[in-house]
Design a protein around this motif. Structure first.
Motif, PDB file in Angstrom:
ATOM      1  N   ILE A 148       1.912   3.308 -10.911  1.00  0.00           N
ATOM      2  CA  ILE A 148       1.077   2.121 -10.716  1.00  0.00           C
ATOM      3  C   ILE A 148       0.172   2.397  -9.515  1.00  0.00           C
ATOM      4  N   GLU A 149      -1.149   2.437  -9.749  1.00  0.00           N
ATOM      5  CA  GLU A 149      -2.085   2.780  -8.678  1.00  0.00           C
ATOM      6  C   GLU A 149      -2.744   1.555  -8.057  1.00  0.00           C
ATOM      7  N   ALA A 181       0.826  -1.209   0.000  1.00  0.00           N
ATOM      8  CA  ALA A 181       0.000   0.000   0.000  1.00  0.00           C
ATOM      9  C   ALA A 181       0.860   1.259   0.000  1.00  0.00           C
ATOM     10  N   ASP A 182       1.961   1.257   0.759  1.00  0.00           N
ATOM     11  CA  ASP A 182       2.855   2.417   0.779  1.00  0.00           C
ATOM     12  C   ASP A 182       3.473   2.645  -0.595  1.00  0.00           C
ATOM     13  N   LEU A 197       3.346  -7.795  -7.315  1.00  0.00           N
ATOM     14  CA  LEU A 197       3.873  -6.451  -7.109  1.00  0.00           C
ATOM     15  C   LEU A 197       5.241  -6.562  -6.445  1.00  0.00           C
ATOM     16  N   GLY A 198       6.220  -5.866  -6.993  1.00  0.00           N
ATOM     17  CA  GLY A 198       7.555  -5.907  -6.416  1.00  0.00           C
ATOM     18  C   GLY A 198       8.368  -4.710  -6.844  1.00  0.00           C
ATOM     19  N   PRO A 229       8.130  -5.583   2.202  1.00  0.00           N
ATOM     20  CA  PRO A 229       7.559  -6.679   2.999  1.00  0.00           C
ATOM     21  C   PRO A 229       6.203  -7.105   2.427  1.00  0.00           C
ATOM     22  N   ALA A 230       5.956  -8.394   2.416  1.00  0.00           N
ATOM     23  CA  ALA A 230       4.678  -8.902   1.929  1.00  0.00           C
ATOM     24  C   ALA A 230       3.538  -8.393   2.804  1.00  0.00           C
ATOM     25  N   GLU A 231       2.361  -8.343   2.220  1.00  0.00           N
ATOM     26  CA  GLU A 231       1.183  -7.845   2.932  1.00  0.00           C
ATOM     27  C   GLU A 231       1.021  -8.573   4.265  1.00  0.00           C
TER      28      GLU A 231
END
Length: 795
Positions: A701-702, A673-674, A709-710, A717-719
């Motif tokens: 990229i919104e 999200a960040d 996503l990377g 960090p993963a969600e």
């Protein structure tokens, strides 16, 4: 006021000689009957650092070697008709050692005072340190203009993490380093964003102390750089160098030094200038608005009227000017900065007897920094900023050294005042920032006393010291600081085991201290307990292995808070830090021109708030526990530097450097999200991608949906897995390779030599970051692949 009168009156001294951190040897060469032997050749060398002296005994068979950095050395004396004499010496005090060297006749029997395991490659002392000489650091690559000293320190000392613009993080702390330059203490910031550091070609040698520093050192002790500058004294004939260079990004520069002197008077003069289109590390891989230049002049004058008295005067002047680099979000911005530095360091040293000497030094240094906004304030984003800041440091230091039997004693004191004058203004259409105008001034008065003794009990060395500091700035504190250490030499294996404990007072950064202390609470001093446990091993006479584990617990640990992505920083204190890690180094002696070293370091830097100081806005309450433990942005799991150099006699040479960094912490990215909330330019800088689509400055990229996503340059960090202590965001690992080739004598001439040097930085053109959106440092890329060609003349 009483401190000011004492400090300013101390500057009435007109000359300087600060030899208490240097040692020496005085000797006489005799035959078996005790008669003097004139004309003997004297060779003294440390095989690891490469520091060496060559001279000839006079008509009375006498010789002296002064201004030796503390270290172990191998001495060899030769004269026709006699057998060579060899011995290993340990220089630990400024009081010169007195030697009588008795040469055996050729064909007779002699005894060499040399241990098989190589006492000249290890040092039986309790503190962790590493030595560097001009021979070694002159071949190291410079990663950024006007930061050669920082680059050499980062590469030579293990546990020191590289950051942008000449910043470095010693053993998990942020820029908490203190310099002792020819006896002048300099504990203010030396990065080119704050000041102009002494150029690397001004130094003869450096001792880099990373743990268990003696009581004579204070203020900032995570890394102590005890440095000696070059001198013209006793050079007997003039010497000098003139180098000119051209390289990538329109980089041009010249370095000129000249020295001359005899037994009584010597002078060394240096003048450097450089200009680059990438003066600072930039927030984009390709520099935008990043031109800068630097000019430096340094003069050292030595005068020894006799063997008992010595005077030295050091004068340093410098200026740098640069454009503040823009990001793709700030294309029209035109902010600039200029800083000037002037320093003079006078003093006097007198040998009282064969066991004692005393010294007194005065020092004065002034930094003037001016930061200019764009001519059109509307071009500045997110704010239009200006600053005028002056830092004036003056003081006096006196010490007595005494050597008798098992004891090597040093007692001294220091008075110092730092005058701060700061003006700062900021205006922004952002309501959270608004308009700020600040004018303030203040003094920081410091008094210190120290006493220390190094006791030799056979193979055991004990260090005991006490330092008392009285700090009177915007906060006030007095603190007694015991320093204890022990080392033991296991002779059969050439192994040294050591331990040191240090209680230290860490003082706040002076840069923008007035602004940062203008809130409800002034920035307090830091109080630290530090333990170092180490081992040093000789591998025959050809290599040295050193490993040191460190653990530091600090109340009020310091860092800087950056203003957006500008070179304006504000000191901040965090409630507590716990830092531990390992520093490892292996270094070889020179073997037929081949020499190498490798350094390895790791640091866990765990900090916790609340914070005091920092920028004068934007400190509204944040979510979460302000006392929670987090990894600060100078925490790095692993870094290493490997350097190998080969030189054929005194001519052609080649040097290769490999630097690996596992990546600093970036607190701005706690999850996907960040990353999605950033601008297109920021996403492009971190290499954000969604599936096969990469973010562009004009096309962020919104959202990403089910696709992966990377980022290529930041580890996100993963969600749901982010943890500020155990799983923070990090800069991606990077490997950087550098290559230098050259010759120190192109035409193989005796007196006048032509030199060539070609350097390639970042051979693989690796696109990598030092940091990203760090509240403590901003965003900066490493240098793209760059080339520099240099031609010079030496005599």
């Amino acid at each position: 006021m009483r401190y000011a009168l004492i400090l300013w009156s101390s500057l009435s001294l007109a000359w300087a000689a600060s030899l208490l951190n240097e040692g020496g040897v005085r000797g006489v060469v005799v035959d078996p009957a005790g008669a003097r032997v004139p004309g003997a050749s004297i060779h003294l060398v440390n095989p690891i650092s490469g520091h060496e002296r060559k001279l000839t005994a006079d008509a009375q068979g006498e010789f002296q070697i002064l201004a030796l950095p503390p270290n172990t050395y191998h001495l060899r004396v030769e004269r026709e008709g006699f057998q060579p004499y060899e011995a290993d010496l340990a220089i630990r005090s400024a009081v010169p050692q007195q030697l009588e060297i008795k040469l055996a006749l050729t064909g007779g029997r002699t005894e060499l005072r040399v241990e098989a395991y190589g006492t000249d490659v290890i040092e039986n002392v309790p503190y962790a340190h590493y030595d560097a000489d001009r021979k070694s650091f002159s071949k190291l690559p410079t990663m950024s203009p006007a930061s050669g000293l920082s680059d050499a320190i980062t590469m030579a000392a293990p546990g020191v993490v590289a950051d942008s613009n000449g910043f470095f993080h010693p053993l998990g702390d942020h820029a908490q380093a203190g310099f002792m330059i020819d006896g002048q203490p300099v504990t203010d910031q030396q990065s080119k964003q704050f000041s102009t550091q002494m150029p690397l070609n001004a130094f003869e040698s450096m001792e880099l102390i990373t743990g268990g520093a003696n009581a004579e050192y204070g203020d900032k002790t995570s890394l102590v750089i005890n440095a000696q500058t070059r001198s013209g004294l006793a050079s007997n004939r003039p010497f000098g160098n003139f180098n000119t260079q051209y390289g990538s990004f329109g980089t041009v520069g010249q370095e000129t030094d000249f020295g001359f002197g005899g037994k009584k008077l010597g002078n060394f003069l240096l003048a450097n200038a450089s200009r680059s289109g990438r003066f600072l590390d930039t927030p984009e891989f390709r520099p935008l608005h990043a031109i800068g230049n630097s000019q430096v002049i340094y003069d050292r004058i030595d005068y020894r009227p006799n063997d008992r008295n010595a005077f030295r005067l050091g004068i340093f002047g410098a200026r740098n000017w640069f454009q503040v680099p823009n990001s793709l979000d700030q294309l029209s911005q035109d902010q600039r900065q200029q800083s000037t530095t002037f320093s003079v360091s006078p003093g006097f040293t007198q040998v009282l007897s064969s066991r004692a000497l005393w010294t007194v030094n005065a020092f004065f240094r002034r930094d003037q920094l001016d930061y200019y906004p764009s001519r059109n304030p509307e071009d500045d984003a997110p704010a239009s900023v200006s600053q005028a800041r002056q830092l004036t440091n003056a003081g006096a230091r006196g010490e007595v050294a005494y050597v008798r039997g098992r004891h090597n004693i040093k007692i001294g004191g220091q008075l110092m005042q730092t005058r701060l004058n700061e003006r700062f203004s900021l205006s922004s259409d952002d309501e959270e920032i608004g308009r700020i105008r600040f004018t303030g001034r203040g003094n920081v008065n410091q008094v210190a006393f120290f006493a220390q003794d190094s006791i030799t009990l056979g193979a055991l060395t004990l260090n005991a010291g006490l330092r008392i500091d009285n700090y009177r700035g915007f906060s006030k504190a007095t603190m007694a600081q015991p320093r204890l250490g022990a080392s033991y030499l296991i002779k059969p294996t050439g192994t040294i085991l050591r331990y040191a404990y240090s209680r230290t007072m860490e003082t706040p950064y002076n840069e923008n201290l007035v602004v940062a202390s203008s809130g409800a609470q002034a920035i307090p001093v830091g109080r630290r307990n530090q333990h170092n446990l180490g081992v040093q091993q000789a591998l025959g006479r050809w290599a040295q292995v050193d490993a040191d584990y460190f653990w530091k617990d600090t109340r009020n640990a310091f860092d800087f808070e950056s203003l957006f992505n500008t070179p304006i920083f504000f000191p901040v204190a965090l409630e507590r830090s716990r830092v531990d890690g390992l520093a490892f180094r292996i270094a070889t002696a020179s073997w037929k021109g081949l020499q190498a070293f490798s350094t390895i370091g790791t640091a866990r830097a765990r900090y916790q708030g609340p914070a005091t100081g920092g920028a004068p806005f934007g400190h509204e309450e944040e979510e979460g526990d302000p006392t929670a433990v987090f990894r600060i942005d100078h925490d790095q799991k692993f870094q290493q530097t490997s350097f190998v150099r080969y030189q054929y006699k005194t001519g052609p040479w080649v040097a290769f450097t490999w630097r690996y960094d596992s990546g600093l912490v970036t607190g701005a990215i706690s999850g996907p999200a960040d990353a999605l909330a950033l601008t297109g330019a920021q996403q492009a800088a971190m290499g954000l991608f969604c599936g096969n689509t990469f973010a562009q400055p004009g096309a962020p990229i919104e959202s990403c949906g089910a696709k992966a996503l990377g980022a290529t340059r930041v580890r996100i960090p993963a969600e749901g897995t982010y943890n500020a202590d155990h799983n923070p965001g990090r800069i991606a690992p990077r490997h950087l390779f550098n290559l230098s080739v050259g010759t120190d004598n192109l035409f193989k001439t005796e007196r006048y030599r032509t030199t060539l040097k070609f350097t390639a930085i970042n051979l693989g053109n690796r696109v990598a970051l030092y940091n990203f959106l760090s509240v403590f440092a901003g965003t900066h890329f490493v240098t793209p692949r760059a080339y520099t060609a240099q031609i010079g003349f030496s005599f």
